[in-house]
Design a protein around this motif. Structure first.
Motif, PDB file in Angstrom:
ATOM      1  N   SER A  11      -8.282  16.279  -5.178  1.00  0.00           N
ATOM      2  CA  SER A  11      -7.210  15.290  -5.247  1.00  0.00           C
ATOM      3  C   SER A  11      -6.745  14.986  -3.836  1.00  0.00           C
ATOM      4  CB  SER A  11      -6.033  15.816  -6.088  1.00  0.00           C
ATOM      5  OG  SER A  11      -5.538  17.018  -5.546  1.00  0.00           O
ATOM      6  N   SER A  12      -6.324  13.782  -3.635  1.00  0.00           N
ATOM      7  CA  SER A  12      -5.917  13.352  -2.304  1.00  0.00           C
ATOM      8  C   SER A  12      -4.628  12.564  -2.393  1.00  0.00           C
ATOM      9  CB  SER A  12      -7.018  12.508  -1.663  1.00  0.00           C
ATOM     10  OG  SER A  12      -6.576  11.938  -0.461  1.00  0.00           O
ATOM     11  N   GLY A  13      -3.846  12.690  -1.344  1.00  0.00           N
ATOM     12  CA  GLY A  13      -2.593  11.948  -1.293  1.00  0.00           C
ATOM     13  C   GLY A  13      -2.662  10.770  -0.344  1.00  0.00           C
ATOM     14  N   ASP A  14      -3.906  10.325  -0.010  1.00  0.00           N
ATOM     15  CA  ASP A  14      -4.064   9.223   0.932  1.00  0.00           C
ATOM     16  C   ASP A  14      -3.413   7.949   0.412  1.00  0.00           C
ATOM     17  OD1 ASP A  14      -5.444  10.924   2.563  1.00  0.00           O
ATOM     18  OD2 ASP A  14      -7.433  10.185   2.032  1.00  0.00           O
ATOM     19  N   TRP A  15      -3.485   7.719  -0.890  1.00  0.00           N
ATOM     20  CA  TRP A  15      -2.891   6.522  -1.475  1.00  0.00           C
ATOM     21  C   TRP A  15      -1.376   6.494  -1.239  1.00  0.00           C
ATOM     22  CZ3 TRP A  15       0.854   7.414  -5.120  1.00  0.00           C
ATOM     23  CH2 TRP A  15       0.865   8.702  -5.700  1.00  0.00           C
ATOM     24  N   THR A  17       0.196   7.935   1.298  1.00  0.00           N
ATOM     25  CA  THR A  17       0.410   7.650   2.720  1.00  0.00           C
ATOM     26  C   THR A  17       0.353   6.153   2.986  1.00  0.00           C
ATOM     27  OG1 THR A  17      -0.581   9.777   3.328  1.00  0.00           O
ATOM     28  CG2 THR A  17      -0.426   8.103   5.058  1.00  0.00           C
ATOM     29  N   LEU A  18      -0.596   5.463   2.359  1.00  0.00           N
ATOM     30  CA  LEU A  18      -0.720   4.019   2.534  1.00  0.00           C
ATOM     31  C   LEU A  18       0.511   3.284   2.011  1.00  0.00           C
ATOM     32  CD1 LEU A  18      -4.476   3.479   1.541  1.00  0.00           C
ATOM     33  CD2 LEU A  18      -3.476   3.415   3.837  1.00  0.00           C
ATOM     34  N   ASN A  93      -0.477  14.354  -7.311  1.00  0.00           N
ATOM     35  CA  ASN A  93      -1.494  13.695  -6.493  1.00  0.00           C
ATOM     36  C   ASN A  93      -2.227  12.564  -7.214  1.00  0.00           C
ATOM     37  OD1 ASN A  93      -1.324  15.228  -4.018  1.00  0.00           O
ATOM     38  ND2 ASN A  93      -2.153  16.950  -5.167  1.00  0.00           N
ATOM     39  N   TYR A 156       4.954  15.690   0.567  1.00  0.00           N
ATOM     40  CA  TYR A 156       4.055  16.319   1.537  1.00  0.00           C
ATOM     41  C   TYR A 156       4.266  17.825   1.683  1.00  0.00           C
ATOM     42  CZ  TYR A 156       2.567  11.675   2.947  1.00  0.00           C
ATOM     43  OH  TYR A 156       2.038  10.406   2.952  1.00  0.00           O
TER      44      TYR A 156
END
Length: 222
Positions: A11-15, A17-18, A93, A156
């Protein structure tokens, strides 16, 4: 020898951050394009200068108000998303879970606004409703700004300190109390003239919907 392949779930939290970057870009644009208005706006918590200057109902459709409303939607959606993750209703996430909340919140607010306009036309209180919605939007977009850094911190850090959420909920309650006191102060003659309509309006559109949402969350999984 049998080998079982187990898919690795990541899982990533990049979305997120954007989206946070997008909100800060919008804030920067508003800060530079509407410098004087933005400066008056950030003092809203302790000064009513902004409400007095931008009291015309046409401001509901201005770029400044619409962009701040969009920031509010992102901020509130993140906070609700994080709160539900604490209660095991969503995955913090998961962008899918976030989008469900964002879409629901958007349709809820816009649907509520349309119903308010219908009721206002029926009872012939359009002037009051427009002013009421403008004040409500101003305070709640401001509240969205206050919640945004808290949501970033909770997202975060993945902190489990539930008391932070209680503090934010208290701030939300306090801001709404300030908002309603301003509305009562500025429109007390009109409210007293239509006191029964105003009570019906509050019970139907400001209390009942949130009780229904609470009931829905209490009886079912997200």
């Amino acid at each position: 020898m049998n080998i079982d392949f187990i898919p690795r779930l990541t899982s990533s939290g990049d979305w997120a951050t954007l989206l946070f970057i997008l909100t800060f870009v919008l804030l920067t644009v508003n800060r530079n394009v509407f410098a004087m208005r933005f400066n008056d706006y950030i003092r809203l918590i302790y000064s009513d200068k902004y409400l007095k200057i931008y009291k015309d109902s046409s401001n509901l459709k201005s770029w400044f108000t619409i962009s701040m409303f969009f920031i509010q939607l992102i901020s509130f959606s993140f906070f609700i998303h994080i709160t539900l993750s604490y209660l095991d209703y969503s995955n913090i996430n998961s962008i899918i879970d976030f989008l469900k909340i964002f879409n629901f919140l958007t349709f809820f607010i816009l649907g509520k606004y349309l119903i308010e306009k219908i009721i206002a036309n029926f009872f012939n209180i359009n002037e009051f409703t427009d002013q009421y919605n403008l004040i409500k939007v101003n305070y709640r977009t401001y509240l969205g700004l206050l919640i945004l850094p808290v949501s970033m911190f909770l997202f975060y850090t993945k902190t489990q300190e539930i008391y932070i959420i209680y503090v934010v909920l208290s701030i939300i309650l306090l801001t709404n109390l300030i908002m309603y006191s301003v509305i009562l102060k500025n429109h007390q003659k009109l409210i007293l003239k239509h006191i029964l309509y105003f009570i019906l309006y509050l019970c139907t559109l400001e209390i009942a919907p949130y009780l229904l949402i609470y009931k829905l969350l209490a009886t079912s999984k997200f």
